[in-house]
Design a protein around this motif. Sequence first.
Motif, PDB file in Angstrom:
ATOM      1  N   VAL A 285      11.854  11.115  -6.468  1.00 54.11           N
ATOM      2  CA  VAL A 285      10.635  10.310  -6.601  1.00 54.11           C
ATOM      3  C   VAL A 285      10.790   8.997  -5.843  1.00 54.11           C
ATOM      4  CG1 VAL A 285       9.229   8.988  -8.232  1.00 54.11           C
ATOM      5  CG2 VAL A 285       9.872  11.351  -8.768  1.00 54.11           C
ATOM      6  N   ALA A 286      11.955   8.340  -6.005  1.00 51.30           N
ATOM      7  CA  ALA A 286      12.192   7.078  -5.307  1.00 51.30           C
ATOM      8  C   ALA A 286      12.140   7.266  -3.798  1.00 51.30           C
ATOM      9  CB  ALA A 286      13.541   6.500  -5.720  1.00 51.30           C
ATOM     10  N   GLY A 287      12.675   8.381  -3.307  1.00 51.34           N
ATOM     11  CA  GLY A 287      12.685   8.614  -1.877  1.00 51.34           C
ATOM     12  C   GLY A 287      11.369   9.098  -1.310  1.00 51.34           C
ATOM     13  N   THR A 288      10.515   9.711  -2.134  1.00 57.01           N
ATOM     14  CA  THR A 288       9.255  10.265  -1.644  1.00 57.01           C
ATOM     15  C   THR A 288       8.098   9.288  -1.775  1.00 57.01           C
ATOM     16  OG1 THR A 288      10.022  12.475  -2.280  1.00 57.01           O
ATOM     17  CG2 THR A 288       7.678  12.230  -1.843  1.00 57.01           C
ATOM     18  N   VAL A 289       8.077   8.495  -2.843  1.00 53.84           N
ATOM     19  CA  VAL A 289       6.996   7.526  -3.016  1.00 53.84           C
ATOM     20  C   VAL A 289       7.016   6.504  -1.883  1.00 53.84           C
ATOM     21  CG1 VAL A 289       6.151   5.633  -4.472  1.00 53.84           C
ATOM     22  CG2 VAL A 289       6.786   7.816  -5.507  1.00 53.84           C
ATOM     23  N   GLY A 290       8.237   6.173  -1.393  1.00 55.78           N
ATOM     24  CA  GLY A 290       8.336   5.220  -0.286  1.00 55.78           C
ATOM     25  C   GLY A 290       7.554   5.653   0.942  1.00 55.78           C
ATOM     26  N   PRO A 291       7.841   6.840   1.520  1.00 52.71           N
ATOM     27  CA  PRO A 291       7.061   7.298   2.668  1.00 52.71           C
ATOM     28  C   PRO A 291       5.565   7.415   2.386  1.00 52.71           C
ATOM     29  CG  PRO A 291       9.068   8.567   2.492  1.00 52.71           C
ATOM     30  CD  PRO A 291       9.020   7.701   1.271  1.00 52.71           C
ATOM     31  N   ILE A 292       5.201   7.846   1.171  1.00 54.48           N
ATOM     32  CA  ILE A 292       3.779   7.949   0.826  1.00 54.48           C
ATOM     33  C   ILE A 292       3.116   6.577   0.884  1.00 54.48           C
ATOM     34  CG2 ILE A 292       2.159   8.445  -1.051  1.00 54.48           C
ATOM     35  CD1 ILE A 292       4.058  10.703  -1.921  1.00 54.48           C
ATOM     36  N   GLY A 293       3.767   5.580   0.277  1.00 53.02           N
ATOM     37  CA  GLY A 293       3.197   4.230   0.268  1.00 53.02           C
ATOM     38  C   GLY A 293       3.190   3.594   1.636  1.00 53.02           C
ATOM     39  N   PHE A 294       4.308   3.716   2.360  1.00 53.57           N
ATOM     40  CA  PHE A 294       4.380   3.095   3.682  1.00 53.57           C
ATOM     41  C   PHE A 294       3.422   3.759   4.653  1.00 53.57           C
ATOM     42  CE2 PHE A 294       8.764   1.424   2.627  1.00 53.57           C
ATOM     43  CZ  PHE A 294       8.365   0.094   2.650  1.00 53.57           C
TER      44      PHE A 294
END
Length: 519
Positions: free
Chosen positions: A213-222
């Motif tokens: 989740v920590a690694g995937t939410v980043g690309p989604i948000g950015f």
Amino acid sequence: MTQSTQDAVPRQSGARALGDPIVLLLSIGFIVAFIGLSFYDVDLVANSISTGFAWTARVFGTYFQLLLLATFFIATGLAFTPAANAKIGNLDAPEMSTFKWLSIILCTLLAGGGVFFAAGEPVYHFVVTPPAFDSEAGTPEAVANALAQSFNHWGFLAWAVLGSLSAIVLAHAHYVKGQPLQPRTLLYPVLGERLLRGPLGSVIDACCVIALVAGTVGPIGFLATQVSFGLHELFGLPEGYTGQLIILAALGSIYVLSSMSGIHKGIQLLSRFNVLLALTIGAVIFIFGPTLFLANSYMAGMGTYVSEFFTMATTTADTAPDWWMQWWTVFFFAWFIGYAPLMAIFVARISRGRTIRQMIVAVAVLAPIATSVWFTLLGGSGIYYQLTGAIELTEALNNFQFDVATLTVAQALPGGIWMAFAILLLTTIFVATTGDSMSYAIAVVGAGHDDPSPYVRAFWGIAMALMAAVLLNMGAGQISALQQFIVITAIPVSLILLPTLWNGPKAAYAMARDQGIIK
């Protein structure tokens, strides 16, 4: 799925429809706690994670590097043995064509590099000489070194940990022995039966879900910030939180529907379209861009990567500045480690009917080579335009403004504004292909088998999009803090992966014996 697997891992219903309640409680609890603490004191959360991030990189960085080196060499060595002829998943033939299969593998994780680093990272290493080299920054002699350093971060070591030894262990455990398709199964040979049914197994699964989740939410948000910025620069559309929410809603809708439709429909269709679009963009860049420079730079960069492989892979904080190791090599290696258990689940699932050798070669060799080509096309073009003075990215990259770098390089490419728009579209689909496959993988962890409920897949996809939306409202800094958190979670996840160094080959030989390939 075999009958034995169905018996061992029954479909869930009722209160357990969303999966293991402890995994759900800890995972959702992490999301709520992170958001709640961020509302309470943004600086406290950011500073605490930054401190933990720096400590983890300093203390565990060398261990992470050794884990990736060992995984790569053991996996590639295994590929040369007769046991590598064993087929995965109790199928005699693959479920999908080779192109579809490779497309899914490439798109699932290349999102991070394809979106944020492919254009900017090689240029960064061109204007700031990496510690492993002594070339003068910004000179022709620095080109091959810059590309080689990027290849190291996104190359053979990084990809091998995602779907080689761990995928073999999970494939054997699930499809042959009927054990759950969950991260805890990686530790079954060490901790035994109690792990599969007890709370410790749930905690192990939750650690891996939280890392993902920590690694995937980043690309989604950015991605929302990058597309919003790009549309503003290219077409003058308003830039702000409202626009970011619209982009998030569109992105979330795409990958949630794709995940719900399954591997053989939305996930593979989206991946295949993305690869075809990437091939088209790559061809235009190569044919109409600085063709000779790109060809020569790739050859020189790959040569430097191979010849200086161990120098770059074993650079530590004693031979490089702490900040450099934290934000480059250790950050990327820890990011891949955090993704690895759930990526291994996904790779094992889509590789049914393939041989172990095919899976290892696809993930640990072909995928990194394709990644290096993509980095050369975008990042190599960026280096060319920086070298010739067509663009100037030194200040932006020193401030880690990779969204600015991507758009600047894209606009300088053949086609100008329309090439930039095509790359924005491509990056959006790249992130969508990660969102759909990782929503599927988290749902698999909860269910314990490879056919989780479509509604559970949708639940996790929506949850990650909502988390990105809330954090963006607090500022991009909280998205960055969440991405740093994956480095901390890489500590427990790496311990889960460690036994695969010896259990991976054991599982491969067990499958080969079962299939009569060896005695």
